[in-house]
Design a protein around this motif. Sequence first.
Motif, PDB file in Angstrom:
ATOM      1  N   THR A  72       0.872  -1.175   0.000  1.00 53.20           N
ATOM      2  CA  THR A  72       0.000   0.000   0.000  1.00 53.20           C
ATOM      3  C   THR A  72       0.907   1.222   0.000  1.00 53.20           C
ATOM      4  OG1 THR A  72      -0.140  -0.248   2.397  1.00 53.20           O
ATOM      5  CG2 THR A  72      -2.026  -0.994   1.120  1.00 53.20           C
ATOM      6  N   ALA A  73       0.428   2.352  -0.530  1.00 46.84           N
ATOM      7  CA  ALA A  73       1.345   3.465  -0.801  1.00 46.84           C
ATOM      8  C   ALA A  73       1.478   4.432   0.380  1.00 46.84           C
ATOM      9  CB  ALA A  73       0.927   4.175  -2.081  1.00 46.84           C
ATOM     10  N   VAL A  74       0.794   5.582   0.312  1.00 46.81           N
ATOM     11  CA  VAL A  74       1.005   6.633   1.303  1.00 46.81           C
ATOM     12  C   VAL A  74       0.460   6.203   2.663  1.00 46.81           C
ATOM     13  CG1 VAL A  74       0.628   9.055   1.847  1.00 46.81           C
ATOM     14  CG2 VAL A  74       0.824   8.340  -0.529  1.00 46.81           C
ATOM     15  N   ALA A  75       1.186   6.503   3.715  1.00 47.88           N
ATOM     16  CA  ALA A  75       0.826   6.230   5.119  1.00 47.88           C
ATOM     17  C   ALA A  75       1.271   4.855   5.594  1.00 47.88           C
ATOM     18  CB  ALA A  75      -0.669   6.405   5.411  1.00 47.88           C
ATOM     19  N   THR A  76       1.732   4.000   4.670  1.00 50.87           N
ATOM     20  CA  THR A  76       2.250   2.717   5.134  1.00 50.87           C
ATOM     21  C   THR A  76       3.473   2.943   6.025  1.00 50.87           C
ATOM     22  OG1 THR A  76       1.584   1.878   2.976  1.00 50.87           O
ATOM     23  CG2 THR A  76       2.872   0.396   4.358  1.00 50.87           C
ATOM     24  N   ALA A  77       4.216   4.019   5.751  1.00 50.95           N
ATOM     25  CA  ALA A  77       5.427   4.309   6.520  1.00 50.95           C
ATOM     26  C   ALA A  77       5.129   5.116   7.787  1.00 50.95           C
ATOM     27  CB  ALA A  77       6.430   5.070   5.639  1.00 50.95           C
ATOM     28  N   PHE A  78       3.837   5.395   8.051  1.00 49.67           N
ATOM     29  CA  PHE A  78       3.489   6.195   9.238  1.00 49.67           C
ATOM     30  C   PHE A  78       3.613   5.348  10.510  1.00 49.67           C
ATOM     31  CE2 PHE A  78       0.405   9.587   7.330  1.00 49.67           C
ATOM     32  CZ  PHE A  78       1.443  10.049   6.552  1.00 49.67           C
ATOM     33  N   PRO A  79       4.057   5.949  11.600  1.00 48.31           N
ATOM     34  CA  PRO A  79       4.062   5.195  12.856  1.00 48.31           C
ATOM     35  C   PRO A  79       2.658   4.737  13.247  1.00 48.31           C
ATOM     36  CG  PRO A  79       4.550   7.527  13.242  1.00 48.31           C
ATOM     37  CD  PRO A  79       4.582   7.312  11.761  1.00 48.31           C
ATOM     38  N   GLY A  80       1.636   5.535  12.852  1.00 51.23           N
ATOM     39  CA  GLY A  80       0.262   5.172  13.169  1.00 51.23           C
ATOM     40  C   GLY A  80      -0.168   3.861  12.522  1.00 51.23           C
ATOM     41  N   TYR A  81       0.462   3.520  11.403  1.00 49.62           N
ATOM     42  CA  TYR A  81       0.136   2.263  10.720  1.00 49.62           C
ATOM     43  C   TYR A  81       0.557   1.081  11.591  1.00 49.62           C
ATOM     44  CZ  TYR A  81      -0.338  -0.878   6.666  1.00 49.62           C
ATOM     45  OH  TYR A  81      -0.714  -1.873   5.801  1.00 49.62           O
ATOM     46  N   ALA A  82       1.763   1.188  12.143  1.00 47.65           N
ATOM     47  CA  ALA A  82       2.233   0.126  13.038  1.00 47.65           C
ATOM     48  C   ALA A  82       1.413   0.120  14.322  1.00 47.65           C
ATOM     49  CB  ALA A  82       3.705   0.315  13.337  1.00 47.65           C
ATOM     50  N   ALA A  83       1.046   1.322  14.800  1.00 50.09           N
ATOM     51  CA  ALA A  83       0.280   1.396  16.043  1.00 50.09           C
ATOM     52  C   ALA A  83      -1.080   0.725  15.863  1.00 50.09           C
ATOM     53  CB  ALA A  83       0.105   2.854  16.461  1.00 50.09           C
ATOM     54  N   ARG A  84      -1.660   0.896  14.669  1.00 54.68           N
ATOM     55  CA  ARG A  84      -2.995   0.355  14.431  1.00 54.68           C
ATOM     56  C   ARG A  84      -2.972  -1.165  14.245  1.00 54.68           C
ATOM     57  NH1 ARG A  84      -6.787  -2.020  13.439  1.00 54.68           N
ATOM     58  NH2 ARG A  84      -8.682  -1.543  12.270  1.00 54.68           N
ATOM     59  N   PHE A  85      -1.975  -1.676  13.501  1.00 53.29           N
ATOM     60  CA  PHE A  85      -2.018  -3.092  13.135  1.00 53.29           C
ATOM     61  C   PHE A  85      -0.999  -3.956  13.867  1.00 53.29           C
ATOM     62  CE2 PHE A  85      -3.674  -0.828   9.356  1.00 53.29           C
ATOM     63  CZ  PHE A  85      -4.950  -1.330   9.381  1.00 53.29           C
ATOM     64  N   GLY A  86      -0.100  -3.339  14.631  1.00 50.30           N
ATOM     65  CA  GLY A  86       0.849  -4.109  15.421  1.00 50.30           C
ATOM     66  C   GLY A  86       1.725  -4.998  14.559  1.00 50.30           C
ATOM     67  N   ASP A  87       1.989  -6.221  15.032  1.00 50.23           N
ATOM     68  CA  ASP A  87       2.927  -7.066  14.291  1.00 50.23           C
ATOM     69  C   ASP A  87       2.239  -7.831  13.152  1.00 50.23           C
ATOM     70  OD1 ASP A  87       1.474  -8.769  15.780  1.00 50.23           O
ATOM     71  OD2 ASP A  87       3.124  -9.492  17.027  1.00 50.23           O
ATOM     72  N   GLN A  88       0.975  -7.531  12.915  1.00 47.97           N
ATOM     73  CA  GLN A  88       0.315  -8.168  11.766  1.00 47.97           C
ATOM     74  C   GLN A  88       0.909  -7.711  10.448  1.00 47.97           C
ATOM     75  OE1 GLN A  88      -3.843  -7.116  12.796  1.00 47.97           O
ATOM     76  NE2 GLN A  88      -4.224  -9.293  12.634  1.00 47.97           N
ATOM     77  N   ILE A  89       1.536  -6.532  10.424  1.00 48.84           N
ATOM     78  CA  ILE A  89       1.977  -5.958   9.157  1.00 48.84           C
ATOM     79  C   ILE A  89       3.389  -6.370   8.794  1.00 48.84           C
ATOM     80  CG2 ILE A  89       0.479  -3.952   9.218  1.00 48.84           C
ATOM     81  CD1 ILE A  89       2.877  -2.406  10.366  1.00 48.84           C
ATOM     82  N   GLU A  90       3.972  -7.281   9.550  1.00 44.57           N
ATOM     83  CA  GLU A  90       5.305  -7.776   9.204  1.00 44.57           C
ATOM     84  C   GLU A  90       5.329  -8.217   7.739  1.00 44.57           C
ATOM     85  OE1 GLU A  90       7.968  -7.776  10.954  1.00 44.57           O
ATOM     86  OE2 GLU A  90       9.291  -9.080   9.806  1.00 44.57           O
ATOM     87  N   GLY A  91       6.203  -7.595   6.944  1.00 39.50           N
ATOM     88  CA  GLY A  91       6.316  -7.971   5.539  1.00 39.50           C
ATOM     89  C   GLY A  91       5.511  -7.105   4.584  1.00 39.50           C
ATOM     90  N   VAL A  92       4.654  -6.195   5.109  1.00 38.65           N
ATOM     91  CA  VAL A  92       3.897  -5.301   4.226  1.00 38.65           C
ATOM     92  C   VAL A  92       4.852  -4.272   3.615  1.00 38.65           C
ATOM     93  CG1 VAL A  92       2.164  -3.462   4.173  1.00 38.65           C
ATOM     94  CG2 VAL A  92       1.700  -5.580   5.410  1.00 38.65           C
ATOM     95  N   MET A  93       4.687  -4.009   2.315  1.00 41.45           N
ATOM     96  CA  MET A  93       5.532  -3.026   1.641  1.00 41.45           C
ATOM     97  C   MET A  93       4.791  -1.710   1.465  1.00 41.45           C
ATOM     98  SD  MET A  93       7.397  -5.121  -1.373  1.00 41.45           S
ATOM     99  CE  MET A  93       8.145  -6.721  -1.066  1.00 41.45           C
TER     100      MET A  93
END
Lengths: 402, 288
Positions: free
Chosen positions: A263-284
């Motif tokens: 996914t493009a914009v906001a994937t690099a936001f800290p809020g993205y990690a805060a929202r999904f936690g370790d589920q996003i391991e490997g997301v580009m």
Amino acid sequence: MYRRTFTQLAAAAVALAAGAGMSLAQDTIRMGAAAPQTGPLAGGATVTHWPAVRLWVHQTNEAGGLQVGDRRMTIELVEYDDQTNPQQAIQAAQRLATQDQVDFMVAPYSTGMNLAAAPIFAQLGYPMITGTAVTDQQPALAQQFPNMFFVLGRTSIMAEDTAHVLVGMRDRGEIGNRVALVNVADAFGIEMAGISRGVLESNGFEIVYESSYPLGTQDLAPVIDGAKAANPDAFIAWSYPGDTFALTDQAIVQNFAPHVFFTAVATAFPGYAARFGDQIEGVMGMGGVNADDPAFQAFAEAHMEFAGQAPDYWASAATYATLEILGQAIEATGSIDRATVLAYLQDRSHEYSTILGPVNFNENNDNERYWTVGQWQGGVFRGIAARGRDGAVAAELFDGWN
Amino acid sequence: MFILITGLLLGGTYALIALGLNLQYGVARIMNLANGEMLVAGGFAAFWLYTAGQINPVAALIVIAPVAFVVNWLVYRFMLQPLVKRAKSRGALEVDSILATFGMSFAFVGIMTWAFGGGYFNYAFLAQPLEMFGSSYAQNRVVAFVLAVVIGGALWLWLTYSRVGLNLRAVAVNPASASLVGVDVRRASALAFALGGAVTATGGALVSMFFTLDASVGVLFTMKALIIIIMGGVGDIRGTIVAAVILGIAETAVARLVDPGLTLAAAYLLFLLVLLFKPAGLFGKARG
């Protein structure tokens, strides 16, 4: 009626006198900044733009200010909300120049606002070093506005590199040929999807699902359902923050887990990690940084301490770097005369040392060393593809929502 | 089946967005352009209670709805009633209220930016799949849909069968005649406005479970709500719910079968058809 006019006049006179007094004493550099605090892009500016700008001003003043000739000058920041409205951005720049008489201006936030404000910056003679403008028009823009500089990179290169990451993974036998490609239906999404489609198809990929959705849509269950039904190896979405969150959320709900999830914009936001936690391991996602670089780590730590929030893993550092570049140009010339500083910036032989690493500008006022694709690995968004930057790590397969 | 259920869930969301505005516009005759901001405020409250106090958003409604009721009552009493008093006709009141609430929407955005900052807000609550008929759906959307049905149903029953509801409907049909038969129009309007605000904030709290919100996003919800209440008929709860569900299913069907890019076109096409053939709303009768 008359009394009110008189009061206003008196107030204006006092303000003028105060302004004049300040510019006579001149031991501060006045910097103007207009960017979204409300409106559609306020969310992104609050993550990326404002904390980085304020942090640089804060740190510079903590260190005693900039060394300008034989004087040390601190920075005074004047802020305006451009309401994510191009018209307001232009008015704010005008007001900063004529009423607040600022010495320099911070470039606005986002490609659109920068393009809108470029003519007025040029007309008023202010250097405009952009940290969040990504377009493909750099050569034409630099020709038209020789005061405009670009630090964050080019859209076409980012779309190309994203496609090349897939090509690399396919050539290593990690993924197959099937790609689902979706985009938000605005200039950004359409352009990026077009470029990545071209690169993918010419490399023998098959686009098995392709669609766009209107700007602002967060009900994306049908998109994920359609993509999932096409059974792709890779999912590429040229998305904006709201839909980046919604697409990820929906993919988790429907357990749509191709080997590449981008996914493009906001994937690099800290809020993205805060929202999904370790589920996003490997997301580009789009952009990236060298997360192992001590300079970035120090910046991230200072950002956290100063603003109470982490920087994003992409344009925050670029925004901060634009001010480092401006500061270094001011110190090198020993002057706060805009024309002198601009002439220094326009001399392509100069190199600036920033938290991104060394930056210099080519004949199109373009920084040619930047990050293009990143991936969440071990809770950190690491750059996996870059132009001219070291420290890219290998892309990993996405192995499902944990 | 996927389309039908996803469409129903989306329709439930739309009903939550539009029900409050319908009460405010239908009964109190206030075309509240700050409706979306009230919704976002409800969402922020839920976000804040969830992240700071670990209070689940559905339980938080016990606090959010009454607070929103009081806030909206105060807004009506002190900011809108002066407009109602001086308005000579319904048209004049509409123009005044549109201008006033348009201004209010900016003030609300400013207050929320000041209080919460301009960043994005979301949180994970019941963001797990629920398996139904071989597809999975987000649990939080299902919960929001169920509550939309409960709230919509309760409002409809209350308006249809209770004495106060009868008063509100009388005011909706004709304020002048209502006061002739002993209905306190001013109280009924204030009640409808406050209740509408409470329903909107409730909707916001529920929507915040699956939408990423920021302080400035309210206007998108206002636009959606406007389409739905005009399709469903002003002051008609049943029409609003039916219109919301039709819109939800139509958008989902178009997105899945044709192209997600055409959902807005489909929504406006439906809107246009309703305006052409049923200008008073889906269940509306032409007013004499």
